[in-house]
Design a protein around this motif. Structure first.
Motif, PDB file in Angstrom:
ATOM      1  N   UNK A  41       1.726 -15.043  -3.107  1.00 34.90           N
ATOM      2  CA  UNK A  41       1.453 -17.065  -2.512  1.00 34.90           C
ATOM      3  C   UNK A  41       0.308 -17.926  -2.201  1.00 34.90           C
ATOM      4  N   UNK A  42      -0.792 -17.809  -3.060  1.00 32.45           N
ATOM      5  CA  UNK A  42      -1.795 -18.807  -2.617  1.00 32.45           C
ATOM      6  C   UNK A  42      -1.910 -20.174  -2.724  1.00 32.45           C
ATOM      7  N   UNK A  43      -1.590 -20.910  -1.901  1.00 28.00           N
ATOM      8  CA  UNK A  43      -1.754 -22.569  -2.230  1.00 28.00           C
ATOM      9  C   UNK A  43      -0.368 -22.924  -3.239  1.00 28.00           C
ATOM     10  N   UNK A  44      -0.434 -23.322  -4.371  1.00 29.17           N
ATOM     11  CA  UNK A  44       0.576 -23.333  -5.482  1.00 29.17           C
ATOM     12  C   UNK A  44       0.791 -22.649  -6.550  1.00 29.17           C
ATOM     13  N   UNK A  45       0.107 -21.610  -6.320  1.00 30.81           N
ATOM     14  CA  UNK A  45       0.232 -19.549  -7.272  1.00 30.81           C
ATOM     15  C   UNK A  45       0.572 -18.658  -6.643  1.00 30.81           C
ATOM     16  N   UNK A  46       1.074 -18.361  -7.256  1.00 31.18           N
ATOM     17  CA  UNK A  46       2.529 -17.714  -7.226  1.00 31.18           C
ATOM     18  C   UNK A  46       2.383 -15.798  -8.518  1.00 31.18           C
ATOM     19  N   UNK A  47       1.885 -15.109  -7.862  1.00 29.14           N
ATOM     20  CA  UNK A  47       1.497 -14.065  -8.908  1.00 29.14           C
ATOM     21  C   UNK A  47       1.871 -12.417  -7.792  1.00 29.14           C
ATOM     22  N   UNK A  48       2.309 -11.575  -8.867  1.00 29.21           N
ATOM     23  CA  UNK A  48       1.755  -9.906  -8.250  1.00 29.21           C
ATOM     24  C   UNK A  48       1.025 -10.011  -7.449  1.00 29.21           C
ATOM     25  N   UNK A  49       1.377  -9.022  -7.060  1.00 30.00           N
ATOM     26  CA  UNK A  49      -0.460  -7.904  -6.273  1.00 30.00           C
ATOM     27  C   UNK A  49      -0.072  -6.468  -6.069  1.00 30.00           C
ATOM     28  N   UNK A  50      -1.559  -5.905  -6.065  1.00 32.40           N
ATOM     29  CA  UNK A  50      -0.635  -4.722  -6.064  1.00 32.40           C
ATOM     30  C   UNK A  50      -1.497  -3.939  -4.924  1.00 32.40           C
ATOM     31  N   UNK A  51      -0.701  -2.549  -3.894  1.00 38.63           N
ATOM     32  CA  UNK A  51      -1.482  -2.413  -2.992  1.00 38.63           C
ATOM     33  C   UNK A  51      -1.845  -1.199  -3.057  1.00 38.63           C
ATOM     34  N   UNK A  52      -2.358   0.102  -3.290  1.00 39.01           N
ATOM     35  CA  UNK A  52      -3.163   1.249  -3.540  1.00 39.01           C
ATOM     36  C   UNK A  52      -3.025   1.859  -2.137  1.00 39.01           C
ATOM     37  N   UNK A  53      -2.207   3.000  -2.121  1.00 41.50           N
ATOM     38  CA  UNK A  53      -1.578   3.273  -0.874  1.00 41.50           C
ATOM     39  C   UNK A  53      -2.471   4.679  -1.618  1.00 41.50           C
ATOM     40  N   UNK A  54      -2.820   5.028  -2.039  1.00 41.74           N
ATOM     41  CA  UNK A  54      -3.953   6.832  -2.299  1.00 41.74           C
ATOM     42  C   UNK A  54      -5.165   6.977  -1.012  1.00 41.74           C
ATOM     43  N   UNK A  55      -5.758   5.299  -0.724  1.00 40.95           N
ATOM     44  CA  UNK A  55      -7.152   5.777  -0.207  1.00 40.95           C
ATOM     45  C   UNK A  55      -6.890   6.243   1.307  1.00 40.95           C
ATOM     46  N   UNK A  56      -8.451   5.872   2.028  1.00 45.96           N
ATOM     47  CA  UNK A  56      -8.650   5.830   2.938  1.00 45.96           C
ATOM     48  C   UNK A  56      -7.718   4.523   3.775  1.00 45.96           C
ATOM     49  N   UNK A  57      -7.227   3.116   3.078  1.00 46.63           N
ATOM     50  CA  UNK A  57      -6.718   2.898   3.624  1.00 46.63           C
ATOM     51  C   UNK A  57      -5.830   1.294   2.368  1.00 46.63           C
ATOM     52  N   UNK A  58      -4.987   0.703   2.609  1.00 44.90           N
ATOM     53  CA  UNK A  58      -4.559   0.181   1.761  1.00 44.90           C
ATOM     54  C   UNK A  58      -5.307  -0.555   1.190  1.00 44.90           C
ATOM     55  N   UNK A  59      -5.253  -0.824   0.081  1.00 45.09           N
ATOM     56  CA  UNK A  59      -6.141  -1.955  -0.494  1.00 45.09           C
ATOM     57  C   UNK A  59      -5.520  -2.977  -1.909  1.00 45.09           C
ATOM     58  N   UNK A  60      -5.856  -3.941  -1.568  1.00 41.05           N
ATOM     59  CA  UNK A  60      -4.938  -5.176  -2.798  1.00 41.05           C
ATOM     60  C   UNK A  60      -5.983  -5.619  -3.685  1.00 41.05           C
ATOM     61  N   UNK A  61      -4.808  -6.209  -4.961  1.00 44.81           N
ATOM     62  CA  UNK A  61      -5.425  -6.270  -5.980  1.00 44.81           C
ATOM     63  C   UNK A  61      -4.560  -7.937  -6.130  1.00 44.81           C
ATOM     64  N   UNK A  62      -4.803  -8.666  -7.008  1.00 46.72           N
ATOM     65  CA  UNK A  62      -4.236  -9.857  -7.517  1.00 46.72           C
ATOM     66  C   UNK A  62      -4.191  -9.665  -8.436  1.00 46.72           C
ATOM     67  N   UNK A  63      -2.927  -9.692 -10.019  1.00 50.19           N
ATOM     68  CA  UNK A  63      -2.797  -9.602 -11.242  1.00 50.19           C
ATOM     69  C   UNK A  63      -2.312 -10.917 -11.495  1.00 50.19           C
ATOM     70  N   UNK A  64      -3.646 -11.702 -11.849  1.00 50.34           N
ATOM     71  CA  UNK A  64      -3.715 -12.456 -12.650  1.00 50.34           C
ATOM     72  C   UNK A  64      -3.137 -12.368 -14.125  1.00 50.34           C
TER      73      UNK A  64
END
Length: 609
Positions: free
Chosen positions: A36-59
């Motif tokens: 949740x960022x502000x009023x918006x709730x959305x799924x967030x996907x974390x890629x764990x296959x690289x050097x460090x976890x990376x996130x992206x929001x699924x709009x």
């Protein structure tokens, strides 16, 4: 494998994000959560296959709510279970190749039933299982492949089941918790045949917690010698479960997280005071060592595979997110992603009337232009070293925060926790007043008096402090207060009444302040007050705040001057973290940032100044 800690990054990660519902994919290549960022709730996907976890929001459609369940798949998609009236919609969210484009949502099925939950699957073709609880106390099990195809109905179970621990890597045998007679509480679902059988070897009171499928090592829990103990056994062994001595002698609140793929090492989150520690226990040697982490909080979700141990971790400076430890060394870049340790200790020990009181501290309470004493809910709870958007906002506004774990808090031993049994607003109130006087003395006469903040039981305790020593405080903001243990017992839900009975919340304290009833004490609260309450609070009825507001008006508080009452339409017990919570957060921060009376009272009086 190394003890290197690699923290998550991610494009556009905002510091005031709230995350919940973490779930790792079956193979541990990805994780997903709700953000949740502000009023918006959305799924967030974390890629764990690289050097460090990376996130992206699924709009996507933007139709998420806190009841949405989700599971990441090992190919980087997300399965969603979205409540829709009396049914549940199962969807597949496919991230776009262009990171800025919305994710594509594909409806897989609409499933009825009062409840539906998901667990991740360990093998190709079984990305997740969905368990549909029927009104007749049966369970329908569906297999989701992770592809754009309808779920497959694979079993009709005659009982309700919970949990889910895979016993093999093929996705065929799953251990579940059940009330089925004669099973000892743990049963095995054979997915290929759709039948339940008991899990052999466990005693009648023994419960399965974790499994390492390849070697067949099981971690269990059972009550032995008056306490719950952790046990270790191998699947198929005919002998009794072993309960290692050193494993069961670890001090603190112990939460098993994961077994390593070889079944030899057990990762444990151990809570001591306000922070979590990561311990690795060698089950063969019955020996333990700690893995260094930045001071913070570990959550229950974890995955230990060949690529390392993935955990969910939070610090006062970082919202919850995946970190990876015990991973093969990959590159110098991975080391640069390691989360830095805070520059100054985030906790402080204060002298109390019955011993030290540990507090989470933001800013410098001795020199900041304002300071707020924040009291946690509970009473059986505590402040921990995780991310708190309110405290960060207050610190950014120049307001220091002291969040103490006074008597009644958990994490400091049974005597500290049980000090308020039969004495709500007794020893804990003494600690709060002692801290208020100590903060005021350290700040000197040129700085404002301390302020008070608290949710739920903390709101009740804050208002008791405001009534007991009204000249000690500048103002108070409270969220979802109740009037007294007795009054809440009269009209609270069954689980709250049970807690009050268990902790002696209806017993009265015979001292100068008298019965801890806020309606009786309202006339003593001569300071600016903000009262916030959700009108759909299922824990503490909003009528408690309404009655308190009316009594405060009768005692001379004027709306908009000494009294601000905010009833949040549609909100539950925690209106600061629910939909629209950022607006409520603005109101609380704004109220505590308003100018307060800088004049000091001549003494700390018992009555109104």
């Amino acid at each position: 494998m190394t003890d290197q800690v690699v923290a998550g990054t991610g494009r556009g990660v905002l510091q005031d994000v709230r995350r919940s519902g973490f779930c790792f994919s079956g193979g541990g290549r990805y994780a997903a959560c709700l953000a949740r960022r502000g009023h918006r709730l959305a799924p967030e996907l974390w890629d764990l296959t690289g050097d460090g976890p990376r996130a992206r929001t699924l709009r996507g459609s933007g139709g998420e709510n806190p009841q949405t369940a989700l599971v990441a798949t090992d190919d980087g998609r997300v399965l969603l279970c979205r409540p829709d009236g009396g049914a549940h919609r199962l969807l597949l969210a496919v991230p776009s190749r262009d990171g800025d484009a919305p994710a594509e949502e594909r409806l897989l099925a609409t499933v009825g039933g009062p409840a539906l939950r998901l667990i991740a699957g360990p093998a190709p073709g079984t990305a997740a299982l969905a368990f549909e609880a029927g009104a007749d106390r049966t369970t329908t099990v569906w297999r989701l492949s992770g592809r754009d195809e309808p779920p497959e109905r694979i079993a009709e179970l005659p009982v309700l089941v919970n949990g889910g621990i895979w016993l093999d890597g093929t996705g065929d045998r799953l251990a579940l918790a059940s009330g089925r007679a004669g099973t000892g509480g743990t049963v095995v679902l054979n997915l290929s045949r759709g039948v339940l059988t008991p899990l052999d070897g466990l005693a009648g009171d023994e419960h399965l917690l974790l499994a390492a499928p390849r070697p067949g090592v099981l971690l269990t829990a059972a009550r032995r010698d008056g306490a719950y103990r952790l046990g270790v056994r191998r699947r198929g062994d005919e002998g009794p479960t072993a309960f290692p001595d050193r494993l069961n002698a670890i001090e603190g609140g112990v939460t098993p997280l994961a077994l390593d793929p070889a079944g030899r090492r057990l990762a444990l989150a151990v809570t001591r005071g306000a922070r979590s520690h990561l311990l690795l226990h060698d089950l063969v040697e019955d020996a333990c060592r700690e893995v260094g982490l930045p001071a913070g909080v570990l959550y229950r979700r974890a995955h230990w595979g060949d690529a390392g141990l993935h955990l969910v971790h939070s610090t006062p400076d970082h919202p919850p997110g995946p970190i990876t430890v015990l991973r093969p060394s990959r590159s110098r870049a991975a080391r640069r992603l390691s989360r830095p340790r805070p520059a100054r200790p985030p906790v402080r020990a204060y002298d109390g009337p019955a011993g030290d009181i540990e507090a989470v501290v933001y800013g410098d309470p001795d020199t900041a232009r304002r300071v707020v004493l924040a009291l946690h809910g509970g009473p059986e709870s505590s402040w921990r070293l995780g991310f708190d958007p309110l405290f960060r906002r207050l610190a950014a506004a120049g307001i220091a925060v002291v969040a103490p774990n006074q008597r009644g808090s958990t994490g400091y031993g049974a005597a500290h926790r049980d000090a308020v049994r039969g004495a709500w607003g007794g020893p804990d109130l003494d600690d709060v007043l002692h801290l208020g006087r100590a903060l005021s003395a350290a700040r000197g006469p040129s700085l404002e008096r301390p302020m008070l903040y608290g949710p739920s039981y903390g709101a009740y305790l804050a208002l008791l402090a405001a009534a007991a020593r009204p000249g000690l405080w500048a103002r108070a903001a409270v969220v979802a207060p109740f009037l007294s243990g007795r009054r809440l017992h009269d009209d609270g839900p069954p689980e709250v009444r049970n807690l009050i009975d268990r902790l002696g919340g209806r017993e009265e304290i015979d001292d100068d302040l008298g019965p801890r009833d806020l309606l009786r004490l309202a006339g003593r609260m001569r300071l600016p007050l903000l009262i916030v309450h959700g009108d759909r609070d299922p824990v503490i009825p909003v009528s408690h705040s309404r009655r308190l507001r009316d009594r405060l008006r009768e005692s001379g508080h004027r709306d908009g001057a000494g009294l601000t009452y905010l009833e949040v339409a549609g909100a539950g017990h925690d209106p600061l973290s629910e939909a629209g919570g950022h607006l409520v957060l603005d109101r609380v921060v704004g109220f505590l940032s308003e100018g307060a009376d800088r004049r000091r009272p001549p003494c700390d009086r018992h009555g109104p100044p």
